[in-house]
Design a protein around this motif. Structure first.
Motif, PDB file in Angstrom:
ATOM      1  N   THR A  70       1.016  -1.367   0.095  1.00 58.34           N
ATOM      2  CA  THR A  70       0.008   0.081   0.049  1.00 58.34           C
ATOM      3  C   THR A  70       0.780   1.536   0.100  1.00 58.34           C
ATOM      4  N   GLY A  71       1.927   1.213  -0.016  1.00 57.53           N
ATOM      5  CA  GLY A  71       3.126   2.344   0.144  1.00 57.53           C
ATOM      6  C   GLY A  71       3.091   3.157   1.456  1.00 57.53           C
ATOM      7  N   GLN A  72       2.713   2.460   2.558  1.00 58.46           N
ATOM      8  CA  GLN A  72       2.762   3.176   3.627  1.00 58.46           C
ATOM      9  C   GLN A  72       4.141   3.579   4.052  1.00 58.46           C
ATOM     10  N   ARG A  73       4.160   4.693   4.942  1.00 58.07           N
ATOM     11  CA  ARG A  73       5.303   5.039   5.425  1.00 58.07           C
ATOM     12  C   ARG A  73       5.157   5.186   7.111  1.00 58.07           C
ATOM     13  N   ILE A  74       6.077   4.545   7.705  1.00 61.13           N
ATOM     14  CA  ILE A  74       5.959   4.231   9.051  1.00 61.13           C
ATOM     15  C   ILE A  74       7.238   4.652   9.826  1.00 61.13           C
ATOM     16  N   VAL A  75       6.942   5.205  10.892  1.00 65.10           N
ATOM     17  CA  VAL A  75       8.141   5.765  11.877  1.00 65.10           C
ATOM     18  C   VAL A  75       7.657   5.269  13.298  1.00 65.10           C
ATOM     19  N   ALA A 125      16.591  13.088   6.788  1.00 63.37           N
ATOM     20  CA  ALA A 125      17.060  12.369   5.819  1.00 63.37           C
ATOM     21  C   ALA A 125      16.850  10.943   6.048  1.00 63.37           C
ATOM     22  N   HIS A 126      16.433  10.311   7.332  1.00 67.79           N
ATOM     23  CA  HIS A 126      16.163   8.948   7.490  1.00 67.79           C
ATOM     24  C   HIS A 126      14.779   8.763   7.517  1.00 67.79           C
ATOM     25  N   MET A 127      14.193   9.457   7.072  1.00 68.93           N
ATOM     26  CA  MET A 127      12.458   9.374   6.952  1.00 68.93           C
ATOM     27  C   MET A 127      12.188   8.402   6.022  1.00 68.93           C
ATOM     28  N   PRO A 128      11.246   7.492   6.249  1.00 64.11           N
ATOM     29  CA  PRO A 128      10.914   6.178   5.306  1.00 64.11           C
ATOM     30  C   PRO A 128      10.530   6.772   3.797  1.00 64.11           C
ATOM     31  N   ALA A 129      10.703   5.924   2.744  1.00 61.70           N
ATOM     32  CA  ALA A 129      10.197   6.068   1.623  1.00 61.70           C
ATOM     33  C   ALA A 129       8.913   5.134   1.373  1.00 61.70           C
ATOM     34  N   ALA A 130       8.045   5.295   0.491  1.00 60.86           N
ATOM     35  CA  ALA A 130       6.867   4.296   0.303  1.00 60.86           C
ATOM     36  C   ALA A 130       7.122   3.078   0.538  1.00 60.86           C
ATOM     37  N   GLY A 131       6.378   2.279   1.288  1.00 60.58           N
ATOM     38  CA  GLY A 131       6.662   0.793   1.622  1.00 60.58           C
ATOM     39  C   GLY A 131       7.607   0.807   2.552  1.00 60.58           C
ATOM     40  N   GLU A 132       8.073   1.566   3.374  1.00 57.07           N
ATOM     41  CA  GLU A 132       9.204   1.059   4.313  1.00 57.07           C
ATOM     42  C   GLU A 132       8.744   1.617   5.762  1.00 57.07           C
ATOM     43  N   ILE A 133       9.654   1.098   6.738  1.00 63.81           N
ATOM     44  CA  ILE A 133       9.267   1.394   8.153  1.00 63.81           C
ATOM     45  C   ILE A 133      10.579   1.826   8.955  1.00 63.81           C
ATOM     46  N   VAL A 173       3.232  14.130   9.941  1.00 63.54           N
ATOM     47  CA  VAL A 173       1.928  13.393   9.858  1.00 63.54           C
ATOM     48  C   VAL A 173       1.313  13.846   8.745  1.00 63.54           C
ATOM     49  N   ASP A 174       1.120  15.105   8.334  1.00 63.70           N
ATOM     50  CA  ASP A 174       0.224  15.804   7.325  1.00 63.70           C
ATOM     51  C   ASP A 174       1.084  15.072   5.982  1.00 63.70           C
ATOM     52  N   ASP A 175       2.419  14.916   5.807  1.00 67.84           N
ATOM     53  CA  ASP A 175       2.698  14.241   4.641  1.00 67.84           C
ATOM     54  C   ASP A 175       2.499  12.911   4.449  1.00 67.84           C
ATOM     55  N   GLY A 176       1.956  12.039   5.341  1.00 68.98           N
ATOM     56  CA  GLY A 176       1.571  10.580   5.270  1.00 68.98           C
ATOM     57  C   GLY A 176       2.052   9.860   5.994  1.00 68.98           C
ATOM     58  N   ILE A 177       3.326  10.425   6.871  1.00 70.23           N
ATOM     59  CA  ILE A 177       4.086   9.323   7.732  1.00 70.23           C
ATOM     60  C   ILE A 177       3.313   9.244   8.832  1.00 70.23           C
ATOM     61  N   GLN A 178       3.086   7.816   9.296  1.00 73.57           N
ATOM     62  CA  GLN A 178       2.450   7.644  10.510  1.00 73.57           C
ATOM     63  C   GLN A 178       3.321   7.159  11.396  1.00 73.57           C
TER      64      GLN A 178
END
Length: 292
Positions: A70-75, A125-133, A173-178
């Motif tokens: 689903t292309g989620q991005r999780i931190v 710089a270490h924030m995830p891309a789509a599909g990454e945690i 969060v607004d950019d879609g990172i959970q």
């Protein structure tokens, strides 16, 4: 065997630690809980822990497949007191996941160049891309606690950090990172017992640093800085989850449950996830009163 830092942790235990802390360590059995306000007297049984962990591991694999599809991005931010169980929890989250999509971020102290940058810059710089945690082994919250306690930042720099923090996390969060924020806590006697165990274990001595040694006598300063940090950073869009880590087994289960409970992923098995024990895993209301 040579002890790191010339046996400073043993010396602290023998000559400087409060009497009740020394007595709790001396009288406690290996799996006894030393904190008097902890809701259980002993660690949970290893067989029960392993059964629960095995089921949760399967659910984590399902979660990662869903994240990738689903292309989620999780931190997930892992913070807490020294020895509270952050690294062990990260290991259990990460060990059966595809490393290409689940990476650990454990930054060393900032370089001279990084010290001149916007404080949050090196974390971006270490924030995830789509599909990454991304699993953050400590994070930007160093400024709220460790840097404050040891004077590594000025009061003005810390105020600026707290002023900018809501906007920074809201932007993620607004950019879609959970964003999931976990704080692992541990009682003072248990912390010192674990420090002593590391000091005498040749394969774990590397975990100790001069900061750990100096921090032994700064329990109250840490407590104040942590409380201030919770007061300034427990946002509705990015709340803290407190995990009481005196029993590492219960803490690890609680961490995995908190992560898994946040997502409605494909083929989720709710009975395997279960519900976090509210006495072990909860909001910032679990923080007050856990000073020992």
């Amino acid at each position: 065997m040579d002890l790191p830092f010339d046996g400073a942790i043993s010396q602290y235990y023998e000559t400087e630690a409060p009497k009740d802390i020394r007595e709790a360590i001396a009288e406690g059995g290996k799996k006894d809980i030393l904190a008097p306000d902890y809701p259980y007297d002993q660690w949970m049984k290893k067989s029960d822990y392993q059964d629960r962990m095995d089921a949760l591991q399967v659910e984590l694999v399902k979660l990662q497949r869903w994240i990738e599809a689903t292309g989620q991005r999780i931190v997930v931010v892992f913070e807490g007191r020294d020895t509270a169980g952050k690294s062990g929890a990260i290991k259990r989250v990460r060990e059966n996941l595809n490393p290409r999509g689940a990476h650990i971020v454990a930054l060393s102290k900032p370089s001279e160049r990084e010290r001149t940058q916007w404080y949050f810059q090196r974390y971006v710089a270490h924030m995830p891309a789509a599909g990454e945690i991304a699993l953050m082994d400590r994070s930007w919250y160093n400024r709220g606690v460790v840097e404050k306690v040891f004077g590594f930042c000025s009061d003005m720099e810390r105020r600026q950090f707290f002023d900018q923090l809501p906007g920074f996390e809201q932007a993620l969060v607004d950019d879609g990172i959970q964003l999931i924020k976990l704080w692992f806590n541990v009682g003072r006697a248990e912390q010192l017992r674990r420090m002593l165990a590391r000091e005498s274990h040749p394969l774990k001595q590397w975990k100790l640093s001069s900061i750990d040694v100096k921090g032994l006598g700064l329990w109250d300063e840490y407590t104040q800085a942590i409380g201030e940090t919770f007061a300034r950073s427990d946002f509705g869009f990015a709340p803290w989850t407190i995990i009481r880590g005196d029993d590492k087994y219960r803490a690890r289960i609680g961490a995995l449950q908190r992560i898994l409970s946040a997502f409605d992923y494909d083929r989720k098995y709710p009975d395997a996830v279960g519900s976090p024990d509210p006495a072990i895993t909860g909001g910032v209301d679990l923080w007050p009163g856990h000073a020992r």
